[in-house]
Design a protein around this motif. Sequence first.
Motif, short mmCIF file in Angstrom:
data_model
loop_
_atom_site.label_atom_id
_atom_site.label_comp_id
_atom_site.label_asym_id
_atom_site.label_seq_id
_atom_site.Cartn_x
_atom_site.Cartn_y
_atom_site.Cartn_z
N GLN A 143 0.82 -1.21 0.00
CA GLN A 143 0.00 0.00 0.00
C GLN A 143 0.85 1.26 0.00
OE1 GLN A 143 -2.67 -0.82 3.32
NE2 GLN A 143 -4.28 -1.33 1.86
N ASP A 144 2.07 1.19 0.49
CA ASP A 144 2.95 2.36 0.49
C ASP A 144 3.41 2.73 -0.92
OD1 ASP A 144 2.80 2.65 3.26
OD2 ASP A 144 4.52 1.31 3.59
N LYS A 145 3.45 1.77 -1.83
CA LYS A 145 3.83 2.04 -3.21
C LYS A 145 2.66 2.52 -4.07
CE LYS A 145 7.57 -1.31 -3.98
NZ LYS A 145 7.89 -2.49 -4.81
N CYS A 146 1.46 2.19 -3.67
CA CYS A 146 0.26 2.44 -4.48
C CYS A 146 0.11 3.93 -4.78
CB CYS A 146 -0.97 1.93 -3.74
SG CYS A 146 -2.52 2.18 -4.64
N VAL A 147 -0.19 4.24 -6.05
CA VAL A 147 -0.43 5.61 -6.48
C VAL A 147 -1.91 5.86 -6.82
CG1 VAL A 147 1.92 5.98 -7.29
CG2 VAL A 147 0.20 5.10 -8.87
N SER A 148 -2.76 4.94 -6.44
CA SER A 148 -4.23 5.08 -6.56
C SER A 148 -4.71 5.23 -7.99
CB SER A 148 -4.71 6.28 -5.72
OG SER A 148 -4.27 6.16 -4.39
N SER A 149 -4.08 4.54 -8.93
CA SER A 149 -4.49 4.65 -10.33
C SER A 149 -5.76 3.87 -10.64
CB SER A 149 -3.37 4.17 -11.26
OG SER A 149 -3.26 2.76 -11.20
N GLY A 150 -6.06 2.85 -9.86
CA GLY A 150 -7.28 2.06 -10.05
C GLY A 150 -7.18 0.99 -11.11
N PHE B 280 -9.49 -6.84 -6.00
CA PHE B 280 -8.98 -5.58 -5.47
C PHE B 280 -10.08 -4.54 -5.34
CE2 PHE B 280 -5.65 -7.58 -8.04
CZ PHE B 280 -4.63 -7.68 -7.12
N ASP B 281 -9.88 -3.64 -4.39
CA ASP B 281 -10.75 -2.48 -4.23
C ASP B 281 -9.85 -1.31 -3.87
OD1 ASP B 281 -13.00 -0.91 -4.09
OD2 ASP B 281 -13.89 -1.93 -2.38
N GLN B 282 -10.43 -0.14 -3.73
CA GLN B 282 -9.68 1.04 -3.34
C GLN B 282 -10.34 1.67 -2.12
OE1 GLN B 282 -9.80 2.66 -7.53
NE2 GLN B 282 -7.83 3.47 -6.84
N ARG B 283 -9.51 2.17 -1.21
CA ARG B 283 -10.04 2.84 -0.03
C ARG B 283 -10.79 4.10 -0.45
NH1 ARG B 283 -4.60 2.33 3.57
NH2 ARG B 283 -4.13 4.26 2.43
N ASP B 284 -11.87 4.38 0.23
CA ASP B 284 -12.70 5.53 -0.12
C ASP B 284 -11.98 6.85 0.12
OD1 ASP B 284 -14.88 4.00 -0.92
OD2 ASP B 284 -15.77 3.99 1.08
N ASP B 285 -11.19 6.94 1.17
CA ASP B 285 -10.60 8.23 1.53
C ASP B 285 -9.43 8.66 0.65
OD1 ASP B 285 -9.14 6.12 2.69
OD2 ASP B 285 -8.44 7.37 4.35
N ASP B 286 -8.62 7.70 0.16
CA ASP B 286 -7.44 8.09 -0.63
C ASP B 286 -7.20 7.24 -1.88
OD1 ASP B 286 -6.62 5.73 0.55
OD2 ASP B 286 -4.97 6.62 1.68
N GLY B 287 -8.04 6.25 -2.13
CA GLY B 287 -7.92 5.45 -3.34
C GLY B 287 -6.85 4.39 -3.34
N VAL B 288 -6.19 4.19 -2.20
CA VAL B 288 -5.13 3.19 -2.12
C VAL B 288 -5.73 1.78 -2.22
CG1 VAL B 288 -3.38 2.20 -0.57
CG2 VAL B 288 -3.54 4.67 -0.85
N VAL B 289 -5.00 0.91 -2.87
CA VAL B 289 -5.44 -0.46 -3.11
C VAL B 289 -5.75 -1.20 -1.80
CG1 VAL B 289 -3.09 -1.42 -3.16
CG2 VAL B 289 -4.93 -2.62 -4.34
N GLU B 290 -6.81 -2.02 -1.87
CA GLU B 290 -7.14 -2.95 -0.81
C GLU B 290 -7.28 -4.33 -1.45
OE1 GLU B 290 -10.76 -1.23 0.86
OE2 GLU B 290 -9.59 -0.67 2.62
N CYS C 103 -0.37 -2.25 -13.04
CA CYS C 103 -0.10 -1.34 -11.92
C CYS C 103 1.12 -0.47 -12.21
CB CYS C 103 0.12 -2.13 -10.63
SG CYS C 103 0.49 -1.08 -9.21
N PRO C 104 0.94 0.85 -12.34
CA PRO C 104 2.07 1.71 -12.67
C PRO C 104 3.10 1.81 -11.54
CG PRO C 104 0.14 3.04 -12.22
CD PRO C 104 -0.30 1.61 -12.22
N ALA C 105 2.70 1.52 -10.33
CA ALA C 105 3.62 1.61 -9.19
C ALA C 105 4.25 0.27 -8.83
CB ALA C 105 2.87 2.15 -7.97
N MET C 106 3.84 -0.78 -9.56
CA MET C 106 4.31 -2.14 -9.27
C MET C 106 4.09 -2.50 -7.79
SD MET C 106 7.57 -2.07 -11.92
CE MET C 106 8.62 -2.93 -10.89
N ALA C 107 2.89 -2.18 -7.31
CA ALA C 107 2.54 -2.41 -5.91
C ALA C 107 1.92 -3.78 -5.67
CB ALA C 107 1.57 -1.32 -5.43
N ILE C 108 1.69 -4.54 -6.74
CA ILE C 108 1.06 -5.86 -6.63
C ILE C 108 2.09 -6.93 -6.99
CG2 ILE C 108 -0.76 -7.37 -7.52
CD1 ILE C 108 -2.25 -4.76 -8.33
N GLU C 109 2.20 -7.92 -6.12
CA GLU C 109 3.10 -9.05 -6.39
C GLU C 109 2.31 -10.34 -6.44
OE1 GLU C 109 6.80 -9.49 -4.35
OE2 GLU C 109 6.83 -7.37 -3.83
#
Length: 64
Positions: free
Chosen positions: A7-14, A24-34, A55-61
């Motif tokens: 989640q620290d790498k996530c840029v909330s691109s969706g 996957f989902d995104q948090r309502d407050d900031d769009g970070v991946v869940e 994923c542009p931030a490569m936050a998913i492995e």
Amino acid sequence: MKISVDQDKCVSSGQCVLNAGELFDQRDDDGVVELLDGNPGPEQEGNARRAAAACPAMAIEIHD
């Protein structure tokens, strides 16, 4: 297959949600991946890999 997200790498691109909304989902407050399902069945493997690749931030492995 196991999926993990940084989640620290996530840029909330969706892109994860667009490619695999059942995993996957995104948090309502900031769009970070869940991560909804970290251990999906084989029928979701293609979607999970597409989401990770998109994923542009490569936050998913993906762990085989």
